[in-house]
Design an enzyme around this catalytic site. Structure first.
Site, PDB file in Angstrom:
ATOM      1  N   LYS A 205      -1.514  10.419   4.145  1.00 34.39           N
ATOM      2  CA  LYS A 205      -0.430   9.524   3.767  1.00 34.39           C
ATOM      3  C   LYS A 205       0.777  10.370   3.411  1.00 34.39           C
ATOM      4  CE  LYS A 205       1.018   5.945   0.565  1.00 34.39           C
ATOM      5  NZ  LYS A 205       0.600   4.962  -0.448  1.00 34.39           N
ATOM      6  N   LYS A 258      -0.849   7.339   7.868  1.00 38.23           N
ATOM      7  CA  LYS A 258       0.207   6.412   7.459  1.00 38.23           C
ATOM      8  C   LYS A 258       1.479   7.173   7.146  1.00 38.23           C
ATOM      9  CE  LYS A 258       1.298   3.415   3.600  1.00 38.23           C
ATOM     10  NZ  LYS A 258       0.882   2.919   2.309  1.00 38.23           N
TER      11      LYS A 258
HETATM   12  C1  PBG Z   1       1.209   2.460  -2.699  1.00 36.63           C
HETATM   13  C2  PBG Z   1       1.343   1.937  -1.322  1.00 36.63           C
HETATM   14  C3  PBG Z   1       2.538   1.992  -0.581  1.00 36.63           C
HETATM   15  C4  PBG Z   1       2.275   1.375   0.630  1.00 36.63           C
HETATM   16  C5  PBG Z   1       0.959   0.947   0.632  1.00 36.63           C
HETATM   17  N1  PBG Z   1       0.383   1.320  -0.589  1.00 36.63           N
HETATM   18  C6  PBG Z   1       3.877   2.495  -0.962  1.00 36.63           C
HETATM   19  C7  PBG Z   1       4.023   3.834  -1.510  1.00 36.63           C
HETATM   20  O1  PBG Z   1       3.159   4.703  -1.377  1.00 36.63           O
HETATM   21  O2  PBG Z   1       5.055   4.039  -2.148  1.00 36.63           O
HETATM   22  C8  PBG Z   1       3.318   1.222   1.696  1.00 36.63           C
HETATM   23  C9  PBG Z   1       3.072   0.216   2.754  1.00 36.63           C
HETATM   24  C10 PBG Z   1       4.269  -0.140   3.558  1.00 36.63           C
HETATM   25  O3  PBG Z   1       5.359   0.456   3.438  1.00 36.63           O
HETATM   26  O4  PBG Z   1       4.135  -1.071   4.359  1.00 36.63           O
HETATM   27  N2  PBG Z   1      -0.032   2.731  -3.171  1.00 36.63           N
END
Ligand code: PBG
Length: 342
Positions: A205, A258
């Site tokens: 991520k 992601k």
């Molecule tokens: C946070 C989380 C995020 C997303 C999913 N879980 C945002 C972040 O890490 O700040 C983002 C998903 C998206 O942008 O569609 N645990």
């Protein structure tokens, strides 16, 4: 030296277009196919009684529990049988340790119980991370000097995952990027008799600009600093393999990359290095780019969305988290019925 046979073959015999000459032949030769069964629909919920359009994410809604149930019913009829839940928590319930995340009477456990009772055949996934519950807007606990505390956070994440498992979650999905959380959550689940609850690890991520609209939807943006000390540097590919090794060793069932579109090479890399299923998350900013272009009339919505999803699948993702899951499922069904690949 010139190779006559090969050159001649290429010039006069090899005609790749023969395999594209009709829709039926293209179908025979097609290497990858999108299927609604591969989609996971992210759903936003809040504690209110009304369903509210999300300003930062046009086309998406913050659902009440009633609305959530209706939306899952709709998705299910379209063949989308997996969802992941994201709560918008009121400020009054946020705290520096995110304690609301382990409240058995909280919004997410209530939603899980409701969905599993109504649709036992639907896979309900829950997000394991503190950001919706954190008054600091971070995925972990923030120390006085601004550092994100790893092991203290992992202890809370284990309690959060247990709370979600008690409610009936089929899959818990840690998206926090703390070190060692997959193994700790696996031990916690097994120790409490939840051997059948799966872990989908957000393995690679990245600290991405494409999460902006999501943070608007949950009001979960960091109050100070950024997420770069825990989410990955977008410049790195090898590091994704290192995260993969850790998550596999710690017992992940599914690993995720992601965002998806800007990281197709990372999906491909992980595909070559694990037998586990790979998930990819087409995140809020990717959704919004497609929507913005389509709404301006600059791109054809249907073909651009389906092509973006197909590319993610072709790169090696078995399942795709996408806000377009329902529309894409409906388009795929239409194309199948018409026998077209338009
Ligand atoms: C946070 C989380 C995020 C997303 C999913 N879980 C945002 C972040 O890490 O700040 C983002 C998903 C998206 O942008 O569609 N645990």
């Amino acid at each position: 030296m010139r190779n006559d046979v090969e050159e001649d073959g290429l010039r006069s015999r090899a005609r790749p277009r023969r395999n594209r000459k009709s829709a039926a032949v293209r179908e025979l030769c097609r290497e990858t196919r999108l299927d609604p069964g591969r989609f996971v629909l992210p759903l936003f919920l809040h504690e209110e009684a009304a369903d509210t359009p999300i300003e930062s994410l046009p086309g998406c809604t913050r659902w009440s529990l009633d609305g959530l149930e209706r939306e899952v019913e709709r998705a299910r009829r379209l063949g989308v049988r997996s969802v992941v839940l994201f709560p918008k928590v009121p400020d009054a319930k946020k705290s520096s340790d995110g304690a609301e995340c382990k409240n058995d009477d909280g919004l997410v456990p209530a939603a899980v119980r409701r969905l599993k009772a109504a649709f036992p055949d639907v896979t309900v996934m829950t997000d394991v991370a503190l950001d919706p519950y954190s008054s600091d807007g971070h995925d972990g606990i923030v120390a006085a000097d601004g550092r994100i505390l790893n092991d203290e956070t992992v202890a809370v994440l284990c309690e959060q995952a247990l709370c979600q498992a008690r409610a009936g979650a089929d899959v818990v999905a840690p998206s926090d990027m703390m070190d060692g959380r997959v193994g700790a959550i696996r031990d916690a689940l097994d120790g409490a008799g939840f051997q059948e609850v799966s872990i989908l690890a957000y393995t690679a991520k990245y600290a991405s600009a494409f999460y902006g609209p999501f943070r608007g939807a949950l009001d979960s943006a960091p109050k100070s600093g950024d997420k770069k000390t825990y989410q990955m540097d977008p410049a790195n590919g090898r590091e994704a393999e290192r995260e993969l090794e850790a998550d596999v060793a710690e017992g992940a069932d599914i690993v995720m990359v992601k965002p998806a579109g800007p990281y197709l090479d990372v999906i491909h890399r992980l595909r070559a290095r694990t037998h586990l299923p790979i998930a990819a998350y087409q995140v809020s900013g990717e959704y919004l780019m497609l929507e913005a272009a389509a709404r301006s009339g600059w791109l054809d919505r249907r073909s651009a969305v389906l092509e973006s999803l197909l590319g993610i699948h072709r790169a090696g993702a078995d399942m795709i988290f996408t806000y377009h899951a329902c529309e894409a499922a409906a388009w795929i069904a239409e194309d199948r019925a018409a026998g077209s690949d338009a």
